[in-house]
Design a protein around this motif. Sequence first.
Motif, short mmCIF file in Angstrom:
data_model
loop_
_atom_site.label_atom_id
_atom_site.label_comp_id
_atom_site.label_asym_id
_atom_site.label_seq_id
_atom_site.Cartn_x
_atom_site.Cartn_y
_atom_site.Cartn_z
N THR A 185 0.81 -1.23 0.00
CA THR A 185 0.00 0.00 0.00
C THR A 185 0.84 1.28 0.00
O THR A 185 0.37 2.33 -0.41
N LYS A 186 2.09 1.19 0.46
CA LYS A 186 2.98 2.35 0.47
C LYS A 186 4.25 2.02 -0.31
O LYS A 186 5.38 2.29 0.10
N PHE A 187 4.02 1.41 -1.48
CA PHE A 187 5.09 0.83 -2.29
C PHE A 187 6.18 1.85 -2.61
O PHE A 187 7.38 1.58 -2.42
N ASP A 188 5.79 3.03 -3.12
CA ASP A 188 6.79 4.03 -3.53
C ASP A 188 7.62 4.51 -2.34
O ASP A 188 8.84 4.66 -2.43
N PHE A 189 6.96 4.76 -1.21
CA PHE A 189 7.67 5.22 -0.01
C PHE A 189 8.67 4.17 0.45
O PHE A 189 9.82 4.49 0.77
N ILE A 190 8.22 2.91 0.50
CA ILE A 190 9.08 1.83 0.97
C ILE A 190 10.27 1.63 0.04
O ILE A 190 11.42 1.47 0.47
N ASN A 191 10.04 1.68 -1.27
CA ASN A 191 11.13 1.52 -2.22
C ASN A 191 12.16 2.64 -2.08
O ASN A 191 13.37 2.41 -2.16
N ASP A 192 11.67 3.87 -1.90
CA ASP A 192 12.57 5.00 -1.70
C ASP A 192 13.37 4.85 -0.41
O ASP A 192 14.58 5.13 -0.38
N LEU A 193 12.71 4.37 0.63
CA LEU A 193 13.38 4.15 1.91
C LEU A 193 14.48 3.10 1.78
O LEU A 193 15.59 3.26 2.29
N ILE A 194 14.17 2.01 1.08
CA ILE A 194 15.15 0.93 0.89
C ILE A 194 16.34 1.44 0.08
O ILE A 194 17.50 1.12 0.38
N LYS A 195 16.07 2.25 -0.94
CA LYS A 195 17.16 2.81 -1.75
C LYS A 195 18.07 3.69 -0.89
O LYS A 195 19.30 3.60 -0.98
N LYS A 196 17.48 4.53 -0.04
CA LYS A 196 18.27 5.38 0.85
C LYS A 196 19.10 4.53 1.81
O LYS A 196 20.25 4.85 2.11
N ALA A 197 18.49 3.45 2.32
CA ALA A 197 19.20 2.56 3.24
C ALA A 197 20.39 1.90 2.56
O ALA A 197 21.48 1.79 3.14
N LYS A 198 20.19 1.46 1.32
CA LYS A 198 21.29 0.82 0.58
C LYS A 198 22.39 1.81 0.27
O LYS A 198 23.58 1.49 0.36
N ASP A 199 22.01 3.05 -0.10
CA ASP A 199 23.02 4.07 -0.38
C ASP A 199 23.84 4.38 0.87
O ASP A 199 25.07 4.52 0.81
#
Length: 205
Positions: A185-199
């Motif tokens: 339900t919050k796909f875009d937010f979660i994907n952005d969060l995961i990208k920031k975490a990986k960076d």
Amino acid sequence: MSIALPSGRLLKDSKLFLEKIGIRVKEASNRELISSENGYMFYFPRVFDVPVYVENGVDLGICGSDVVLERNNDVYVPIELPFGKCRMSIILPEEKIVPLENMEGYRIATKYPEITKNFFNEKGFNVKVLKLNGAVELAAKTRIADAIVDIVDTGNTIKANNLKEVYKMMDISAVLLVNRITQKTKFDFINDLIKKAKDYKNNIM
């Protein structure tokens, strides 16, 4: 957005990590277990309970990979985090060191009964697992157990109790947990969060 953060030794690093990826954490005051800041709700359960909260409605959580394996809750684990590093090992009294294959029938004391049972079952050994909630070193000292399975960081505690780490079962790290419904339900937010975490992880390693 709600986030479950582990009270105890992981809290400081969890807070720092979230702040590095843009989420300012407000710690609970006094004996309160909930706080809020900039649209985020923060909950502060014990680390072993974090996966339960995330499975049952809290959006995100941070805990050790050992807890995820032991609790076996249905949560999404997208990334290991660059802190909380330690290992889970089999530990024996210094005067009773034996090879792993000689532990058939041993009594093993641990806070991690499910991981321990699965490990020895996969090796084909029958052992009796004693679940304890406190300092498992005492079980070896009092001889109610032949060996213990526990988390090892510096190793100072086991050395102080005349114990020796003899077999590393797995490496442990803090991990990010995501609620399965939030993942959708919050796909875009979660994907952005995961990208920031990986960076963030790549930049410090």
